[in-house]
Write a protein that holds these residues in place. Structure first.
Motif, PDB file in Angstrom:
ATOM      1  N   PRO A  67     -82.040 -49.925  73.288  1.00 51.57           N
ATOM      2  CA  PRO A  67     -82.270 -49.849  74.729  1.00 51.57           C
ATOM      3  C   PRO A  67     -83.106 -48.632  75.169  1.00 51.57           C
ATOM      4  N   VAL A  68     -83.364 -47.695  74.257  1.00 51.73           N
ATOM      5  CA  VAL A  68     -84.076 -46.464  74.624  1.00 51.73           C
ATOM      6  C   VAL A  68     -85.565 -46.775  74.745  1.00 51.73           C
ATOM      7  N   SER A  69     -86.066 -46.729  75.968  1.00 48.15           N
ATOM      8  CA  SER A  69     -87.478 -47.053  76.208  1.00 48.15           C
ATOM      9  C   SER A  69     -88.380 -45.834  76.120  1.00 48.15           C
TER      10      SER A  69
ATOM     11  N   ILE B 192     -70.263 -46.002  65.385  1.00 51.72           N
ATOM     12  CA  ILE B 192     -71.406 -46.784  65.843  1.00 51.72           C
ATOM     13  C   ILE B 192     -71.526 -46.610  67.348  1.00 51.72           C
ATOM     14  N   VAL B 193     -72.710 -46.160  67.783  1.00 51.87           N
ATOM     15  CA  VAL B 193     -72.937 -45.855  69.195  1.00 51.87           C
ATOM     16  C   VAL B 193     -74.278 -46.440  69.616  1.00 51.87           C
ATOM     17  N   ARG B 194     -74.358 -46.923  70.830  1.00 54.64           N
ATOM     18  CA  ARG B 194     -75.625 -47.372  71.398  1.00 54.64           C
ATOM     19  C   ARG B 194     -75.966 -46.487  72.592  1.00 54.64           C
ATOM     20  N   ILE B 195     -77.175 -45.975  72.601  1.00 51.92           N
ATOM     21  CA  ILE B 195     -77.656 -45.190  73.737  1.00 51.92           C
ATOM     22  C   ILE B 195     -78.343 -46.157  74.690  1.00 51.92           C
ATOM     23  N   ASP B 196     -77.851 -46.234  75.924  1.00 52.63           N
ATOM     24  CA  ASP B 196     -78.318 -47.243  76.880  1.00 52.63           C
ATOM     25  C   ASP B 196     -79.311 -46.724  77.911  1.00 52.63           C
ATOM     26  N   ALA B 197     -79.986 -45.639  77.616  1.00 55.84           N
ATOM     27  CA  ALA B 197     -80.925 -45.072  78.586  1.00 55.84           C
ATOM     28  C   ALA B 197     -82.001 -44.296  77.839  1.00 55.84           C
ATOM     29  N   PRO B 198     -83.098 -44.003  78.517  1.00 57.11           N
ATOM     30  CA  PRO B 198     -84.085 -43.124  77.883  1.00 57.11           C
ATOM     31  C   PRO B 198     -83.426 -41.815  77.471  1.00 57.11           C
TER      32      PRO B 198
ATOM     33  N   TYR C  95     -84.024 -38.147  77.309  1.00 61.34           N
ATOM     34  CA  TYR C  95     -84.951 -37.139  77.806  1.00 61.34           C
ATOM     35  C   TYR C  95     -84.169 -35.938  78.332  1.00 61.34           C
ATOM     36  N   PHE C  96     -84.899 -34.965  78.861  1.00 65.05           N
ATOM     37  CA  PHE C  96     -84.297 -33.675  79.217  1.00 65.05           C
ATOM     38  C   PHE C  96     -83.064 -33.791  80.095  1.00 65.05           C
ATOM     39  N   ALA C  97     -83.016 -34.753  80.982  1.00 60.09           N
ATOM     40  CA  ALA C  97     -81.912 -34.848  81.941  1.00 60.09           C
ATOM     41  C   ALA C  97     -80.609 -35.325  81.302  1.00 60.09           C
ATOM     42  N   ASN C  98     -80.668 -36.022  80.179  1.00 57.01           N
ATOM     43  CA  ASN C  98     -79.425 -36.525  79.595  1.00 57.01           C
ATOM     44  C   ASN C  98     -79.244 -36.185  78.116  1.00 57.01           C
ATOM     45  N   ALA C  99     -80.106 -35.357  77.554  1.00 66.73           N
ATOM     46  CA  ALA C  99     -80.001 -35.019  76.127  1.00 66.73           C
ATOM     47  C   ALA C  99     -78.677 -34.322  75.817  1.00 66.73           C
ATOM     48  N   GLU C 100     -78.300 -33.357  76.623  1.00 70.48           N
ATOM     49  CA  GLU C 100     -77.048 -32.627  76.387  1.00 70.48           C
ATOM     50  C   GLU C 100     -75.836 -33.541  76.588  1.00 70.48           C
ATOM     51  N   TYR C 101     -75.885 -34.367  77.609  1.00 67.95           N
ATOM     52  CA  TYR C 101     -74.810 -35.329  77.864  1.00 67.95           C
ATOM     53  C   TYR C 101     -74.651 -36.267  76.662  1.00 67.95           C
ATOM     54  N   THR C 102     -75.765 -36.738  76.123  1.00 66.71           N
ATOM     55  CA  THR C 102     -75.734 -37.624  74.960  1.00 66.71           C
ATOM     56  C   THR C 102     -75.096 -36.931  73.770  1.00 66.71           C
ATOM     57  N   ARG C 103     -75.464 -35.686  73.531  1.00 63.68           N
ATOM     58  CA  ARG C 103     -74.905 -34.913  72.421  1.00 63.68           C
ATOM     59  C   ARG C 103     -73.384 -34.764  72.598  1.00 63.68           C
ATOM     60  N   GLU C 104     -72.940 -34.461  73.812  1.00 63.09           N
ATOM     61  CA  GLU C 104     -71.505 -34.298  74.076  1.00 63.09           C
ATOM     62  C   GLU C 104     -70.747 -35.607  73.872  1.00 63.09           C
ATOM     63  N   LYS C 105     -71.314 -36.723  74.342  1.00 58.22           N
ATOM     64  CA  LYS C 105     -70.651 -38.017  74.183  1.00 58.22           C
ATOM     65  C   LYS C 105     -70.541 -38.395  72.705  1.00 58.22           C
ATOM     66  N   LEU C 106     -71.592 -38.141  71.947  1.00 59.96           N
ATOM     67  CA  LEU C 106     -71.544 -38.442  70.518  1.00 59.96           C
ATOM     68  C   LEU C 106     -70.461 -37.633  69.824  1.00 59.96           C
ATOM     69  N   SER C 107     -70.321 -36.379  70.219  1.00 58.33           N
ATOM     70  CA  SER C 107     -69.285 -35.528  69.644  1.00 58.33           C
ATOM     71  C   SER C 107     -67.891 -36.090  69.956  1.00 58.33           C
ATOM     72  N   LYS C 108     -67.699 -36.540  71.191  1.00 56.08           N
ATOM     73  CA  LYS C 108     -66.408 -37.120  71.574  1.00 56.08           C
ATOM     74  C   LYS C 108     -66.129 -38.411  70.811  1.00 56.08           C
ATOM     75  N   TYR C 109     -67.157 -39.256  70.660  1.00 53.49           N
ATOM     76  CA  TYR C 109     -66.980 -40.496  69.909  1.00 53.49           C
ATOM     77  C   TYR C 109     -66.631 -40.206  68.453  1.00 53.49           C
ATOM     78  N   GLU C 110     -67.277 -39.197  67.892  1.00 53.17           N
ATOM     79  CA  GLU C 110     -66.990 -38.816  66.500  1.00 53.17           C
ATOM     80  C   GLU C 110     -65.543 -38.347  66.364  1.00 53.17           C
ATOM     81  N   GLU C 111     -65.096 -37.504  67.284  1.00 55.82           N
ATOM     82  CA  GLU C 111     -63.714 -37.013  67.243  1.00 55.82           C
ATOM     83  C   GLU C 111     -62.717 -38.161  67.382  1.00 55.82           C
TER      84      GLU C 111
END
Length: 93
Positions: free
Chosen positions: A50-52, A7-13, A15-31
């Motif tokens: 929280p995603v506006s 279970i993860v909450r994304i706390d920001a929009p 968009y292009f500036a954080n899409a890859e970061y979000t994908r990497e964090k989700l992968s780490k949380y899954e592991e």
């Protein structure tokens, strides 16, 4: 924490500036959840309340996550998207 569920909450929009970061964090949380769980991970739940805003890079990120998790036998669940985010999902297909 729940066995077999991430279970993860994304706390920001999303968009292009954080899409890859979000994908990497989700992968780490899954592991990390897989290491702690006594049963295999079956569900990934993402709280989008929280995603506006989401742009095409964010939509692509969600689409790729869906495909990646499906290939692993996991179910991706998106919950609580705002109305503008939901509208983008509908328009994006």
């Amino acid at each position: 924490e729940y066995d077999g569920i991430v279970i993860v909450r994304i706390d920001a929009p999303l968009y292009f500036a954080n899409a890859e970061y979000t994908r990497e964090k989700l992968s780490k949380y899954e592991e990390l959840a897989a290491l702690r769980s006594t049963i295999p991970i079956r569900f990934v739940i993402i709280d989008l309340s929280p995603v506006s805003h989401i742009d095409s890079a964010g939509l692509t990120c969600i689409e790729e996550l869906t495909q990646t998790y499906k290939a692993k036998g996991l179910t991706l669940i998106l919950c609580n998207p705002s109305r503008p985010v939901m509208d983008k999902f509908v328009l994006g297909g």
